[in-house]
Design an enzyme around this catalytic site. Sequence first.
Site, PDB file in Angstrom:
ATOM      1  N   TYR A   1      60.059  46.581 -49.587  1.00 28.10           N
ATOM      2  CA  TYR A   1      59.942  46.442 -50.903  1.00 28.10           C
ATOM      3  C   TYR A   1      58.603  47.121 -51.559  1.00 28.10           C
ATOM      4  O   TYR A   1      58.382  46.939 -52.646  1.00 28.10           O
ATOM      5  CB  TYR A   1      59.082  44.934 -50.775  1.00 28.10           C
ATOM      6  CG  TYR A   1      60.490  43.773 -50.163  1.00 28.10           C
ATOM      7  CD1 TYR A   1      61.788  44.191 -50.206  1.00 28.10           C
ATOM      8  CD2 TYR A   1      60.087  42.561 -50.172  1.00 28.10           C
ATOM      9  CE1 TYR A   1      62.525  43.246 -49.553  1.00 28.10           C
ATOM     10  CE2 TYR A   1      60.949  41.468 -49.708  1.00 28.10           C
ATOM     11  CZ  TYR A   1      62.091  41.980 -49.584  1.00 28.10           C
ATOM     12  OH  TYR A   1      63.199  41.072 -49.150  1.00 28.10           O
TER      13      TYR A   1
ATOM     14  N   ASN B   1      57.772  26.231 -59.188  1.00 27.78           N
ATOM     15  CA  ASN B   1      58.743  26.095 -57.953  1.00 27.78           C
ATOM     16  C   ASN B   1      58.197  25.458 -56.640  1.00 27.78           C
ATOM     17  O   ASN B   1      58.920  24.937 -55.883  1.00 27.78           O
ATOM     18  CB  ASN B   1      58.816  27.598 -57.378  1.00 27.78           C
ATOM     19  CG  ASN B   1      59.949  28.395 -58.405  1.00 27.78           C
ATOM     20  OD1 ASN B   1      60.774  27.721 -59.439  1.00 27.78           O
ATOM     21  ND2 ASN B   1      60.076  29.587 -58.282  1.00 27.78           N
TER      22      ASN B   1
END
Length: 326
Positions: free
Chosen positions: A57, A283
Amino acid sequence: MNLSTANHHIPLNDGNSIPIIGLGTYSDPRPVPGKTFIAVKTAIDEGYRHIDGAYVYRNEHEVGEAIREKVAEGKVKREEIFYCGKLWSTDHDPEMVRPALERTLQTLKLDYIDLYIIEMPMAFKPGEEFYPKDENGRVIYHKSNLCATWEALEACKDAGLVKSLGVSNFNRRQLEVILNKPGLKYKPVTNQVECHPYFTQTKLLEVSASSMTSFIVAYSPLGTCRNPLWVNVSSPPLLKDELLTSLGKKYNKTQAQIVLRFDIQRGLVVIPKSTTPERIKENFQIFDFSLTKEEMKDIEALNKNVRFVEMLMWSDHPEYPFHDEY
């Protein structure tokens, strides 16, 4: 499961435990400098204790910096944070496994990680390039032995570099290659796969439950980005579904919160990714309500077997996992 913002760990098959919600840190196509650092700090402040990342990443240094800063502040102890890293496809050869994990530890500036998983069952040509290509621009594949890779991971656990081991994007057959390996020392504790109401992965979940092997960790639990390189953009956007919208109104929650609640009530670990502070907080606010059995069935019935992350560019790889039904 009686889960709360303060205590939302579930047990793994090796005696360790995993927080049922984590922050995903994948950045598409490349991370904006500083964004992951802020996202991880925001998440830890909000109550997240599970961070999902990967060397590929290109932002693990920011993840490590954020974790270390929060530990230094006294906000958390290192042992309260659960970090999952990933072994990339160019590092499947056994002699490359430990150096790859050590590179992740050096990038994070941490002594150990909590979970290290094989990111994909497909191996690429070893080397510095994440996506080694031939003169025609096609990724160069590599023949690897998943059992040999797994044995190298087991040695990393024995050396104290990692506490738990898992896999990702493995189908049933590939998972069973590991589980049936002669002399298996440690079972995979997780299989990280795409999972959401349009792709409920019921059969793979049943395999995991029946063999008491590994938890499913759901990536792209809210659908995914619409990058045509990775994603079937003709697939319907999950969060615009009418049922999710109506349930959101009933519970005064967003469609995303309804989906995440559905997932954790199924026993899935979820790792929604975001770099937006408001969304990171939103979230996490899924522990103050629950869906009824009927609502769970209704959401499950939305399944369309729609896989957003198809990885079709590698569909001719011998270990491409998605030719099998599950």
